[in-house]
Enzyme design. Structure first.
Site, PDB file in Angstrom:
ATOM      1  N   HIS A  99       0.886  -1.174   0.000  1.00 30.54           N
ATOM      2  CA  HIS A  99       0.000   0.000   0.000  1.00 30.54           C
ATOM      3  C   HIS A  99       0.918   1.216   0.000  1.00 30.54           C
ATOM      4  O   HIS A  99       2.010   1.188   0.595  1.00 30.54           O
ATOM      5  CB  HIS A  99      -0.815   0.113   1.286  1.00 30.54           C
ATOM      6  CG  HIS A  99      -1.698  -1.048   1.607  1.00 30.54           C
ATOM      7  ND1 HIS A  99      -1.224  -2.187   2.205  1.00 30.54           N
ATOM      8  CD2 HIS A  99      -3.031  -1.214   1.474  1.00 30.54           C
ATOM      9  CE1 HIS A  99      -2.245  -3.014   2.406  1.00 30.54           C
ATOM     10  NE2 HIS A  99      -3.346  -2.459   1.974  1.00 30.54           N
ATOM     11  N   ASP A 102       2.342   1.943   3.368  1.00 29.00           N
ATOM     12  CA  ASP A 102       3.321   1.009   3.950  1.00 29.00           C
ATOM     13  C   ASP A 102       4.735   1.468   3.671  1.00 29.00           C
ATOM     14  O   ASP A 102       5.640   1.240   4.467  1.00 29.00           O
ATOM     15  CB  ASP A 102       3.237  -0.398   3.325  1.00 29.00           C
ATOM     16  CG  ASP A 102       1.866  -0.999   3.361  1.00 29.00           C
ATOM     17  OD1 ASP A 102       1.104  -0.655   4.277  1.00 29.00           O
ATOM     18  OD2 ASP A 102       1.561  -1.819   2.463  1.00 29.00           O
TER      19      ASP A 102
END
Ligand code: XLS
Ligand code: NI
Ligand code: NI
Length: 437
Positions: A99, A102
């Site tokens: 993501h 992240d």
């Protein structure tokens, strides 16, 4: 700098090996039904669970302190990049997934957040070039930040919708830059808590509009990744619109999106929806929508997304059986959307857990191939439907029957005889196949 200094390359040592840091079943170059194991599975490591997650839960702080943690968020983000490529290299896996949030921390403004992303994406790009590792998919996290409290594409707040669009645009650009083979949409907050304050029809229309904008923008920038929606019935929201494969396919068809999307199916999401993983894969496959897999397993005694590493051989066998029957995963792969348990907090556990998941899938692949090559289930299914091969059955299957011809046949055809489905026998054969490979 090495983050996993005590661990060497994980090799295939075969079934007799008692080395915990070796594969017993996953032999990447071994050919199964015409393709190598590596090509069948296209394994990916999930950045969020492996490098960003800390083991925190609603009752306690993180338990794993990682060697790549620093006091400065950008320093940690840079170190995670290094750890990711060392990890992929040592496990010999081709792909990773992330993501946007992240890989880089959010800044005070969207501009600063995007600048942080640019720095890390540049680093990822360099590492991908030198290592040959690839991005199976990326996605935008539009559920963690408090701004998404009422949703992103389904929010009641147009300002949040606009922010989500901006975040999505940036994510598509990142996918393009890193050559992502797929792009995933998982709508953690795309659902509702109570119908009493929800305009469901309007929210779904808006969600579809966002997807159409994503298609248009990807075309504009020449980003040709396969788009995937990841169904999940609940958690974090009470009801999520992409409930399961069937619901998601109906949504895509209603809004004219079905030619642009496939599904990213997750084992634990399937069981939360009251289905098996193989059910979800079958539903996707018969609709031409099988895209990619998030491999994990839930705990059937618990009603939430525990994201355990997959070790249930019945599940991995039936999963790979469905995948093989569907003709493979195409541009998709098997992403370990799984996290080590809170008590497994050592860095070495990250390796042991991935080895467990990888070997369980490899075992499942071998068993599934044997089921197919020995025609164990095909024979059963063919026999079961053989009444449709001739006579009235053949007319029905050819679409030639009418209620008149069915009545005519039924009136003179007595008595009707059924045959046993023999499922207990079939399940015993499945046991034997799994433990023979
Ligand atoms: C959460 C989802 C998520 C997606 C990507 O339950 O599985 O991790 O895979 O957003
Ligand atoms: Ni997932
Ligand atoms: Ni999940």
């Amino acid at each position: 700098m090495s983050y996993f200094q005590s661990i060497g390359n994980i090799q295939y040592e075969g079934k007799g090996s008692d080395n915990p840091l070796a594969f017993k079943h996953y032999n990447p170059s071994e050919i199964i039904m015409g393709k190598t194991m590596e090509e069948h599975m296209r394994f990916a490591v999930a950045y969020w669970h492996t490098f960003t997650g800390s083991g925190s839960d609603p009752f306690g702080e993180g338990t794993s302190s990682r060697t790549w943690d620093h006091s400065d968020a950008m320093d940690t983000a840079k170190a995670r990049v290094e750890a990711n490529f060392e990890f992929l290299d040592k496990l010999g896996l081709p792909y990773y997934c992330f993501h946007d949030r992240d890989i880089a921390p959010e800044g005070a403004t969207l501009q600063e957040t995007n600048r942080n992303l640019d720095v890390i994406v540049e680093l990822l790009e360099q590492h991908m070039r030198t290592s040959g590792k690839k991005l199976l998919w990326n996605t935008a996290n539009m559920f963690t930040n408090p701004r998404f409290v009422h949703g992103a594409g389904t929010t009641c707040n147009a300002d949040v919708y606009a922010y989500a669009g901006a975040q999505l645009k940036k994510s598509l650009e990142i996918g393009k830059r890193l050559g992502a083979e797929n792009y995933v949409f998982w709508g953690g907050r795309e659902g509702y808590e109570t119908l009493l304050n929800t305009d469901m029809a309007f929210e779904l229309d808006n969600l579809a509009r966002l997807f159409h904008m994503a298609i248009a923008y990807s075309k504009e920038i020449g980003f040709d990744a396969q788009f995937l929606i990841e169904p999940k019935p609940k958690e974090p929201s009470k009801h999520q619109y992409d409930f399961d494969a069937a619901t998601t396919i109906a949504f895509l068809q209603k809004y004219g999106l079905h030619n642009h999307f496939k599904l990213n199916l997750e084992a634990n999401h399937a069981t939360l929806a009251g289905h098996t993983f193989e059910h979800e894969i079958r539903v996707a496959a018969i609709n031409g929508m099988l895209g990619s897999l998030d491999a994990n397993q839930g705990d059937l005694l618990l009603g939430w997304d525990t994201d355990e590493f997959p070790t249930d051989l019945y599940a991995t066998t039936l999963t790979m059986y469905e995948v093989l029957k569907a003709g493979g995963l195409g541009k998709g792969g098997v992403n370990f959307d799984a996290k080590v348990r809170r008590g497994s907090f050592e860095d070495e556990d990250l390796f042991l857990a991935h080895i467990a998941g990888i070997d369980s899938y490899a075992w499942g692949l071998k068993a599934a191939a044997k089921l197919i090559e020995d025609r164990v289930l095909d024979g059963v299914v063919e026999r079961r439907y053989r009444s449709f091969n001739e006579g009235i059955g053949a007319d029905i299957a050819a679409g030639k029957a009418t209620l008149h011809t069915l009545e005519q046949y039924a009136l003179q055809n007595l008595p009707i005889r059924n045959e046993s489905g023999r499922q207990e026998r079939i399940k015993l054969i499945l046991n034997e196949v799994i433990f023979s490979v």
